[in-house]
Design a protein around this motif. Sequence first.
Motif, PDB file in Angstrom:
ATOM      1  N   PRO A  11     126.691  30.780  54.167  1.00  0.00           N
ATOM      2  CA  PRO A  11     125.959  29.615  54.686  1.00  0.00           C
ATOM      3  C   PRO A  11     126.948  28.509  55.050  1.00  0.00           C
ATOM      4  N   ILE A  12     126.679  27.823  56.119  1.00  0.00           N
ATOM      5  CA  ILE A  12     127.637  26.809  56.575  1.00  0.00           C
ATOM      6  C   ILE A  12     126.929  25.511  56.931  1.00  0.00           C
ATOM      7  N   PHE A  13     127.337  24.432  56.280  1.00  0.00           N
ATOM      8  CA  PHE A  13     126.782  23.118  56.582  1.00  0.00           C
ATOM      9  C   PHE A  13     127.926  22.117  56.669  1.00  0.00           C
ATOM     10  N   ASN A  14     128.166  21.615  57.857  1.00  0.00           N
ATOM     11  CA  ASN A  14     129.257  20.652  58.093  1.00  0.00           C
ATOM     12  C   ASN A  14     130.586  21.103  57.499  1.00  0.00           C
ATOM     13  N   TYR A  74     118.179  23.241  55.976  1.00  0.00           N
ATOM     14  CA  TYR A  74     117.157  23.699  55.030  1.00  0.00           C
ATOM     15  C   TYR A  74     117.736  23.946  53.643  1.00  0.00           C
ATOM     16  N   GLY A  75     119.025  23.704  53.473  1.00  0.00           N
ATOM     17  CA  GLY A  75     119.634  23.909  52.163  1.00  0.00           C
ATOM     18  C   GLY A  75     120.297  25.272  52.065  1.00  0.00           C
ATOM     19  N   GLN A  76     121.277  25.299  51.176  1.00  0.00           N
ATOM     20  CA  GLN A  76     122.102  26.490  51.021  1.00  0.00           C
ATOM     21  C   GLN A  76     121.296  27.769  50.780  1.00  0.00           C
ATOM     22  N   HIS A  77     120.270  27.662  49.921  1.00  0.00           N
ATOM     23  CA  HIS A  77     119.575  28.887  49.549  1.00  0.00           C
ATOM     24  C   HIS A  77     118.691  29.412  50.668  1.00  0.00           C
ATOM     25  N   ALA A  97     131.419  28.775  52.076  1.00  0.00           N
ATOM     26  CA  ALA A  97     132.319  28.637  53.215  1.00  0.00           C
ATOM     27  C   ALA A  97     133.544  27.793  52.887  1.00  0.00           C
ATOM     28  N   ASP A  98     133.554  27.167  51.713  1.00  0.00           N
ATOM     29  CA  ASP A  98     134.611  26.184  51.456  1.00  0.00           C
ATOM     30  C   ASP A  98     135.845  26.775  50.804  1.00  0.00           C
ATOM     31  N   LEU A  99     135.908  28.114  50.705  1.00  0.00           N
ATOM     32  CA  LEU A  99     137.055  28.816  50.115  1.00  0.00           C
ATOM     33  C   LEU A  99     137.225  28.530  48.626  1.00  0.00           C
ATOM     34  N   GLN A 100     136.155  28.039  47.977  1.00  0.00           N
ATOM     35  CA  GLN A 100     136.254  27.905  46.519  1.00  0.00           C
ATOM     36  C   GLN A 100     136.186  29.290  45.882  1.00  0.00           C
ATOM     37  N   ASN A 101     135.502  30.195  46.549  1.00  0.00           N
ATOM     38  CA  ASN A 101     135.505  31.586  46.118  1.00  0.00           C
ATOM     39  C   ASN A 101     136.477  32.310  47.030  1.00  0.00           C
ATOM     40  N   PHE A 132     133.644  16.557  33.954  1.00  0.00           N
ATOM     41  CA  PHE A 132     132.245  16.162  33.789  1.00  0.00           C
ATOM     42  C   PHE A 132     131.328  17.237  34.362  1.00  0.00           C
ATOM     43  N   ARG A 133     131.679  17.703  35.557  1.00  0.00           N
ATOM     44  CA  ARG A 133     130.883  18.718  36.235  1.00  0.00           C
ATOM     45  C   ARG A 133     130.838  20.005  35.401  1.00  0.00           C
ATOM     46  N   ARG A 134     132.004  20.348  34.789  1.00  0.00           N
ATOM     47  CA  ARG A 134     132.050  21.584  33.989  1.00  0.00           C
ATOM     48  C   ARG A 134     131.181  21.449  32.756  1.00  0.00           C
ATOM     49  N   GLU A 200     140.212  25.171  44.570  1.00  0.00           N
ATOM     50  CA  GLU A 200     139.653  23.886  44.973  1.00  0.00           C
ATOM     51  C   GLU A 200     139.033  24.013  46.342  1.00  0.00           C
ATOM     52  N   ARG A 201     138.063  23.160  46.581  1.00  0.00           N
ATOM     53  CA  ARG A 201     137.454  23.124  47.891  1.00  0.00           C
ATOM     54  C   ARG A 201     138.564  22.931  48.917  1.00  0.00           C
ATOM     55  N   TYR A 202     138.576  23.752  49.981  1.00  0.00           N
ATOM     56  CA  TYR A 202     139.678  23.699  50.930  1.00  0.00           C
ATOM     57  C   TYR A 202     139.679  22.392  51.717  1.00  0.00           C
ATOM     58  N   SER A 206     131.990  18.220  48.637  1.00  0.00           N
ATOM     59  CA  SER A 206     130.865  18.992  48.142  1.00  0.00           C
ATOM     60  C   SER A 206     129.580  18.427  48.743  1.00  0.00           C
ATOM     61  N   LYS A 207     128.669  19.340  49.086  1.00  0.00           N
ATOM     62  CA  LYS A 207     127.420  18.894  49.684  1.00  0.00           C
ATOM     63  C   LYS A 207     126.397  18.525  48.615  1.00  0.00           C
ATOM     64  N   TYR A 208     126.797  18.687  47.351  1.00  0.00           N
ATOM     65  CA  TYR A 208     125.847  18.392  46.282  1.00  0.00           C
ATOM     66  C   TYR A 208     126.206  17.102  45.573  1.00  0.00           C
TER      67      TYR A 208
HETATM   68  N1  UDP Z   1     125.535  24.499  52.266  1.00  0.00           N
HETATM   69  C1  UDP Z   1     124.503  24.759  53.163  1.00  0.00           C
HETATM   70  N2  UDP Z   1     123.479  23.859  53.287  1.00  0.00           N
HETATM   71  C2  UDP Z   1     123.417  22.724  52.540  1.00  0.00           C
HETATM   72  C3  UDP Z   1     124.455  22.489  51.604  1.00  0.00           C
HETATM   73  C4  UDP Z   1     125.488  23.385  51.489  1.00  0.00           C
HETATM   74  O1  UDP Z   1     124.522  25.775  53.841  1.00  0.00           O
HETATM   75  O2  UDP Z   1     122.481  21.949  52.711  1.00  0.00           O
HETATM   76  C5  UDP Z   1     126.650  25.465  52.140  1.00  0.00           C
HETATM   77  C6  UDP Z   1     128.033  24.861  52.285  1.00  0.00           C
HETATM   78  O3  UDP Z   1     128.444  24.815  53.627  1.00  0.00           O
HETATM   79  C7  UDP Z   1     128.873  25.817  51.472  1.00  0.00           C
HETATM   80  C8  UDP Z   1     127.928  26.253  50.368  1.00  0.00           C
HETATM   81  O4  UDP Z   1     126.613  25.998  50.852  1.00  0.00           O
HETATM   82  O5  UDP Z   1     129.254  26.963  52.211  1.00  0.00           O
HETATM   83  C9  UDP Z   1     128.188  25.542  49.065  1.00  0.00           C
HETATM   84  O6  UDP Z   1     128.168  24.135  49.241  1.00  0.00           O
HETATM   85  P1  UDP Z   1     129.168  23.180  48.474  1.00  0.00           P
HETATM   86  O7  UDP Z   1     130.549  23.757  48.486  1.00  0.00           O
HETATM   87  O8  UDP Z   1     129.017  21.835  49.063  1.00  0.00           O
HETATM   88  O9  UDP Z   1     128.595  23.221  47.011  1.00  0.00           O
HETATM   89  P2  UDP Z   1     129.423  23.216  45.631  1.00  0.00           P
HETATM   90  O10 UDP Z   1     130.527  24.217  45.768  1.00  0.00           O
HETATM   91  O11 UDP Z   1     129.907  21.837  45.474  1.00  0.00           O
HETATM   92  O12 UDP Z   1     128.390  23.632  44.625  1.00  0.00           O
END
Ligand code: UDP
Length: 349
Positions: A11-14, A74-77, A97-101, A132-134, A200-202, A206-208
């Motif tokens: 999933p990709i958002f901005n 519509y959100g990640q899910h 999409a952020d290369l955290q995985n 804090f997040r952890r 780390e996020r590349y 974070s979108k959250y």
């Molecule tokens: N994402 C999305 N729609 C949204 C928010 C996030 O598709 O409304 C995607 C985002 O592009 C990324 C993934 O969901 O690929 C995880 O988002 P993020 O890295 O911001 O979340 P975190 O890693 O902080 O939980």
Amino acid sequence: MNQPELSVVVPIFNEEAGLAALFARLYPALDALGTSYELILINDGSRDKSAAMLSAQFRVRPDVTRVVLLNGNYGQHMAILAGFEHSSGEIVVTLDADLQNPPEEIGKLVAKMREGYDYVGTIRQQRQDSLFRRKASRMMNRLRERITHIKMTDQGCMLRAYNRHIIDTINRCNEVNTFIPALAYTFAQNPVEIEVAHEERYAGESKYSLYSLIRLNFDLVTGFSVVPLQWLSFMGILLAMGSAGLFVLLLVRRFVLGAEVQGVFTLFAITFFLLGTILFALGLLGEYIGRIYQQVRARPRYLVQAVLDQRETPGSTQAGYVSLNSPVSVPGAVSAARPPGAAQDGETP
Ligand code: UDP
Ligand code: MG
């Protein structure tokens, strides 16, 4: 290559800042697996150049790439669900999409799936998030696990693999609010968890926000369990018994000590506590009712604006189409999406 062994759903958002780096690592990592695969990229209504970058990428690797463009955020899910509907692989892997995985870890998941598991969850080693997040997510996790009986050591990690039967079942669900790893877990017969690296996020942020994280956890609990409602009834019983006790005590004092006005503030405190409890209960009830309301309206959960696809598979009705009411034009999408020699008229839905 009609049904690939592996589908990777992203999933990709901005994410314009990180997409090039993602593609530079993801394709080599998938090619190195030496199996048939498809990459499904879903644009979740990005407001930056992500959509254009995705369609450019589609033209670079049309053989293995499929792009689903949603017409809003519509959100990640929901984005992942849209990806599932267009996937056909025997093993489906979701990835951020952020290369955290790290994409290089996909091989580990595939290997585990081939051992016969139908759900491979992941635990992040050395999570690269703030302390804090952890801490917050560990606490939420424990609470959620007790309430929902869904065992996920690390619910925040989206790098997960699912078997086709799970994906098909998810595709039949019509939940408006959902959390995919949990939903998938409820259908899994043979789940397993493995450790994966976390980075780390590349690029980008974070979108959250904290608020949306709290919302997500609330969704998880109320979406997968009615235990909180039972807790409310239990609390109601305790309070009723407590106030009965208080009534008896006050009655006894009335006869032993005579009329007295002390304790008014104690009563205030108790009353406000009860008011708070009642408001909380109402809010919680509202949470469930809100879900019911959203569900019974049965509006489409997301709208697909266009699919860039070269192949014809059960997931998509047409091989490569761009919907007529598409407000954003995707340059070259129509011509790129049509397989050579395909009929040119009467095929747009
Ligand atoms: N994402 C999305 N729609 C949204 C928010 C996030 O598709 O409304 C995607 C985002 O592009 C990324 C993934 O969901 O690929 C995880 O988002 P993020 O890295 O911001 O979340 P975190 O890693 O902080 O939980
Ligand atoms: Mg992230």
